[in-house]
Scaffold this active site. Sequence first.
Site, PDB file in Angstrom:
ATOM      1  CG  HIS A   1     -53.737 -19.018  44.453  1.00  0.00           C
ATOM      2  ND1 HIS A   1     -53.120 -20.236  44.264  1.00  0.00           N
ATOM      3  CD2 HIS A   1     -53.216 -18.513  45.593  1.00  0.00           C
ATOM      4  CE1 HIS A   1     -52.251 -20.444  45.240  1.00  0.00           C
ATOM      5  NE2 HIS A   1     -52.302 -19.412  46.066  1.00  0.00           N
TER       6      HIS A   1
ATOM      7  CB  CYS B   1     -61.327   1.806  36.051  1.00  0.00           C
ATOM      8  SG  CYS B   1     -62.568   2.118  37.314  1.00  0.00           S
TER       9      CYS B   1
ATOM     10  CB  ALA C   1     -59.365 -36.075  40.991  1.00  0.00           C
TER      11      ALA C   1
ATOM     12  NE  ARG D   1     -54.573 -20.364  33.234  1.00  0.00           N
ATOM     13  CZ  ARG D   1     -54.144 -20.083  34.461  1.00  0.00           C
ATOM     14  NH1 ARG D   1     -53.270 -19.122  34.648  1.00  0.00           N
ATOM     15  NH2 ARG D   1     -54.601 -20.760  35.502  1.00  0.00           N
TER      16      ARG D   1
ATOM     17  CD  GLU E   1     -46.865 -36.618  39.841  1.00  0.00           C
ATOM     18  OE1 GLU E   1     -45.940 -37.275  39.345  1.00  0.00           O
ATOM     19  OE2 GLU E   1     -47.329 -35.576  39.345  1.00  0.00           O
TER      20      GLU E   1
ATOM     21  N   GLY F   1     -54.979 -33.166  44.193  1.00  0.00           N
ATOM     22  CA  GLY F   1     -54.439 -32.709  42.910  1.00  0.00           C
ATOM     23  C   GLY F   1     -53.591 -31.466  42.964  1.00  0.00           C
TER      24      GLY F   1
ATOM     25  CB  VAL G   1     -57.923 -19.060  38.559  1.00  0.00           C
ATOM     26  CG1 VAL G   1     -56.907 -18.622  39.623  1.00  0.00           C
ATOM     27  CG2 VAL G   1     -57.199 -19.666  37.359  1.00  0.00           C
ATOM     28  CG  ASP G   2     -61.069 -24.508  37.319  1.00  0.00           C
ATOM     29  OD1 ASP G   2     -60.027 -25.189  37.280  1.00  0.00           O
ATOM     30  OD2 ASP G   2     -61.992 -24.737  38.132  1.00  0.00           O
TER      31      ASP G   2
HETATM   32  C1  BV8 Z   1     -47.052 -15.313  48.891  1.00  0.00           C
HETATM   33  C2  BV8 Z   1     -52.879 -18.136  40.223  1.00  0.00           C
HETATM   34  C3  BV8 Z   1     -46.530 -13.865  50.688  1.00  0.00           C
HETATM   35  C4  BV8 Z   1     -52.120 -17.762  38.996  1.00  0.00           C
HETATM   36  C5  BV8 Z   1     -51.096 -19.119  41.482  1.00  0.00           C
HETATM   37  C6  BV8 Z   1     -39.183 -19.718  47.791  1.00  0.00           C
HETATM   38  C7  BV8 Z   1     -39.537 -20.740  48.646  1.00  0.00           C
HETATM   39  C8  BV8 Z   1     -40.865 -20.875  49.104  1.00  0.00           C
HETATM   40  C9  BV8 Z   1     -41.845 -19.981  48.684  1.00  0.00           C
HETATM   41  C10 BV8 Z   1     -41.475 -18.968  47.840  1.00  0.00           C
HETATM   42  C11 BV8 Z   1     -40.160 -18.827  47.383  1.00  0.00           C
HETATM   43  N1  BV8 Z   1     -40.113 -17.766  46.553  1.00  0.00           N
HETATM   44  C12 BV8 Z   1     -41.340 -17.230  46.481  1.00  0.00           C
HETATM   45  C13 BV8 Z   1     -42.184 -17.924  47.268  1.00  0.00           C
HETATM   46  C14 BV8 Z   1     -43.593 -17.676  47.497  1.00  0.00           C
HETATM   47  C15 BV8 Z   1     -44.399 -18.157  46.302  1.00  0.00           C
HETATM   48  C16 BV8 Z   1     -44.137 -19.610  46.045  1.00  0.00           C
HETATM   49  O1  BV8 Z   1     -44.611 -20.479  46.749  1.00  0.00           O
HETATM   50  N2  BV8 Z   1     -43.349 -19.865  44.966  1.00  0.00           N
HETATM   51  C17 BV8 Z   1     -43.021 -21.229  44.626  1.00  0.00           C
HETATM   52  C18 BV8 Z   1     -43.056 -21.368  43.105  1.00  0.00           C
HETATM   53  C19 BV8 Z   1     -41.642 -21.552  45.183  1.00  0.00           C
HETATM   54  N3  BV8 Z   1     -45.774 -17.989  46.698  1.00  0.00           N
HETATM   55  C20 BV8 Z   1     -46.373 -16.800  46.465  1.00  0.00           C
HETATM   56  O2  BV8 Z   1     -45.865 -15.878  45.887  1.00  0.00           O
HETATM   57  C21 BV8 Z   1     -47.765 -16.679  47.056  1.00  0.00           C
HETATM   58  N4  BV8 Z   1     -47.814 -15.467  47.833  1.00  0.00           N
HETATM   59  O3  BV8 Z   1     -46.243 -16.122  49.275  1.00  0.00           O
HETATM   60  O4  BV8 Z   1     -47.284 -14.092  49.513  1.00  0.00           O
HETATM   61  C22 BV8 Z   1     -47.403 -14.178  51.842  1.00  0.00           C
HETATM   62  C23 BV8 Z   1     -47.678 -15.494  52.181  1.00  0.00           C
HETATM   63  C24 BV8 Z   1     -48.477 -15.759  53.296  1.00  0.00           C
HETATM   64  C25 BV8 Z   1     -48.986 -14.738  54.042  1.00  0.00           C
HETATM   65  C26 BV8 Z   1     -48.698 -13.417  53.678  1.00  0.00           C
HETATM   66  C27 BV8 Z   1     -47.897 -13.130  52.583  1.00  0.00           C
HETATM   67  C28 BV8 Z   1     -48.812 -16.549  45.964  1.00  0.00           C
HETATM   68  C29 BV8 Z   1     -48.795 -17.783  45.105  1.00  0.00           C
HETATM   69  C30 BV8 Z   1     -50.006 -17.753  44.180  1.00  0.00           C
HETATM   70  C31 BV8 Z   1     -49.553 -17.738  42.734  1.00  0.00           C
HETATM   71  N5  BV8 Z   1     -50.708 -17.945  41.896  1.00  0.00           N
HETATM   72  N6  BV8 Z   1     -52.215 -19.284  40.784  1.00  0.00           N
HETATM   73  C32 BV8 Z   1     -52.699 -18.493  37.829  1.00  0.00           C
HETATM   74  O5  BV8 Z   1     -53.428 -19.483  38.014  1.00  0.00           O
HETATM   75  O6  BV8 Z   1     -52.344 -18.073  36.729  1.00  0.00           O
HETATM   76  S1  BV8 Z   1     -50.167 -20.493  41.868  1.00  0.00           S
HETATM   77  C33 BV8 Z   1     -50.577 -21.811  40.903  1.00  0.00           C
HETATM   78  O7  BV8 Z   1     -49.568 -22.796  41.074  1.00  0.00           O
HETATM   79  C34 BV8 Z   1     -51.803 -22.539  41.348  1.00  0.00           C
HETATM   80  O8  BV8 Z   1     -52.811 -21.673  41.757  1.00  0.00           O
HETATM   81  C35 BV8 Z   1     -51.343 -23.412  42.461  1.00  0.00           C
HETATM   82  O9  BV8 Z   1     -51.448 -22.763  43.692  1.00  0.00           O
HETATM   83  C36 BV8 Z   1     -49.876 -23.533  42.218  1.00  0.00           C
HETATM   84  C37 BV8 Z   1     -49.459 -24.943  42.097  1.00  0.00           C
HETATM   85  O10 BV8 Z   1     -50.264 -25.498  41.154  1.00  0.00           O
HETATM   86  P1  BV8 Z   1     -50.983 -26.886  41.497  1.00  0.00           P
HETATM   87  O11 BV8 Z   1     -52.417 -26.584  41.672  1.00  0.00           O
HETATM   88  O12 BV8 Z   1     -50.309 -27.621  42.589  1.00  0.00           O
HETATM   89  O13 BV8 Z   1     -50.758 -27.582  40.141  1.00  0.00           O
HETATM   90  P2  BV8 Z   1     -49.431 -28.327  39.671  1.00  0.00           P
HETATM   91  O14 BV8 Z   1     -49.433 -28.327  38.184  1.00  0.00           O
HETATM   92  O15 BV8 Z   1     -48.244 -27.784  40.403  1.00  0.00           O
HETATM   93  O16 BV8 Z   1     -49.689 -29.799  40.179  1.00  0.00           O
HETATM   94  C38 BV8 Z   1     -50.765 -30.514  39.611  1.00  0.00           C
HETATM   95  C39 BV8 Z   1     -50.945 -31.721  40.469  1.00  0.00           C
HETATM   96  O17 BV8 Z   1     -52.078 -32.432  39.992  1.00  0.00           O
HETATM   97  C40 BV8 Z   1     -49.756 -32.660  40.388  1.00  0.00           C
HETATM   98  O18 BV8 Z   1     -49.392 -33.018  41.706  1.00  0.00           O
HETATM   99  C41 BV8 Z   1     -50.298 -33.881  39.653  1.00  0.00           C
HETATM  100  O19 BV8 Z   1     -49.767 -35.087  40.159  1.00  0.00           O
HETATM  101  C42 BV8 Z   1     -51.760 -33.793  39.979  1.00  0.00           C
HETATM  102  N7  BV8 Z   1     -52.636 -34.418  38.979  1.00  0.00           N
HETATM  103  C43 BV8 Z   1     -52.425 -34.590  37.653  1.00  0.00           C
HETATM  104  N8  BV8 Z   1     -53.485 -35.251  37.116  1.00  0.00           N
HETATM  105  C44 BV8 Z   1     -54.359 -35.476  38.120  1.00  0.00           C
HETATM  106  C45 BV8 Z   1     -53.829 -34.957  39.306  1.00  0.00           C
HETATM  107  N9  BV8 Z   1     -54.450 -35.044  40.487  1.00  0.00           N
HETATM  108  C46 BV8 Z   1     -55.640 -35.685  40.503  1.00  0.00           C
HETATM  109  N10 BV8 Z   1     -56.222 -36.208  39.411  1.00  0.00           N
HETATM  110  C47 BV8 Z   1     -55.614 -36.126  38.216  1.00  0.00           C
HETATM  111  N11 BV8 Z   1     -56.212 -36.664  37.132  1.00  0.00           N
HETATM  112 ZN    ZN Z   2     -61.035   2.426  39.037  1.00  0.00          ZN
END
Ligand code: BV8
Ligand code: ZN
Length: 241
Positions: free
Chosen positions: A111, A141, A223, A61, A207, A179, A95-96
């Site tokens: 993130h 490190c 976007a 990535r 969507e 997005g 993260v970009d």
């Molecule tokens: C946490 C870095 C505790 C990694 C990422 C069950 C129920 C609810 C929640 C949970 C559960 N089990 C676990 C959880 C918590 C979990 C979570 O939410 N899981 C989900 C899967 C159910 N969350 C966590 O673990 C988070 N931490 O909860 O800690 C806490 C919380 C609060 C306070 C204290 C403690 C940490 C989550 C972070 C994970 N890391 N990224 C990496 O990049 O490799 S997440 C990663 O996916 C992204 O960063 C982003 O956040 C997430 C979703 O991605 P999107 O950006 O939405 O992208 P996606 O592909 O999904 O959608 C793209 C969109 O773009 C679409 O809607 C599409 O229509 C649109 N699109 C397409 N083309 C275009 C467009 N829009 C505009 N223009 C276009 N041309």
């Molecule tokens: Zn160290």
Amino acid sequence: MHLSPTDRVVVLTGAGISVESGLLAFRGNGGLWNGFRVDEVATPEAWAADPGLVWHFYSMRRHDAQPALPNAAHHALATLEEHLGERFFLVTQNVDDLHEKAGSLRVHHMHGTLSQSRCVRCDQPFPDQALYTNAASLPTCADCGAAIRPHIVWFGEVPLDLDRIFAELERATVVIVIGTSGAVYPAAAFVRIAHQRGIRTIYIGPEAPLNAEAFDEILLGPATEQVPHLVQQLLAAAPLS
Ligand code: BV8
Ligand code: ZN
């Protein structure tokens, strides 16, 4: 709608804003990243089990993100920041570094970022664009010898800057989300805080997101079309009252 001199705008972006710059989103392509399931490589468990695989995934990535160029949506948000100054707060799930490449000066990567790594023990992020694709020679490190990991917030880890983000959501008058599928928490809950406060909430994407019910307005489209248009409207001089 135009902005008043006291309006405060919070913008949350997701992978969708970088799609037209050629970077893959998480969902929509079966949730696969070149054959990896994100929740299999973006977790502390995956790191403990196979740090070589995780570094291979993030090195790919990093490699894809380096030549990527910001698009009109990133540039429009940089313009909005320029006009609003500290009344503008940009938080991204991405993260970009396309917001930075477009000229945004204050970008809150909740993130983490591909362009940084950190020691698992010293815990201090540092700039790092290196690609680590040889599992036999992963980085350690220089100060303490522990493993160096990507400075990325994995599933199950606590996102960065949350206190600041919640503080900004409490004083915002407009929240714009661009997005993001609304699948991941706590990011997907930000708009609900705004909606409960009764302030204006706008979504931009091709969507409706999973949290669509929390938005006053959903501007359907890519976007690069919708964001510049919305920014133009926001910055249009208020009609002479
Ligand atoms: C946490 C870095 C505790 C990694 C990422 C069950 C129920 C609810 C929640 C949970 C559960 N089990 C676990 C959880 C918590 C979990 C979570 O939410 N899981 C989900 C899967 C159910 N969350 C966590 O673990 C988070 N931490 O909860 O800690 C806490 C919380 C609060 C306070 C204290 C403690 C940490 C989550 C972070 C994970 N890391 N990224 C990496 O990049 O490799 S997440 C990663 O996916 C992204 O960063 C982003 O956040 C997430 C979703 O991605 P999107 O950006 O939405 O992208 P996606 O592909 O999904 O959608 C793209 C969109 O773009 C679409 O809607 C599409 O229509 C649109 N699109 C397409 N083309 C275009 C467009 N829009 C505009 N223009 C276009 N041309
Ligand atoms: Zn160290």
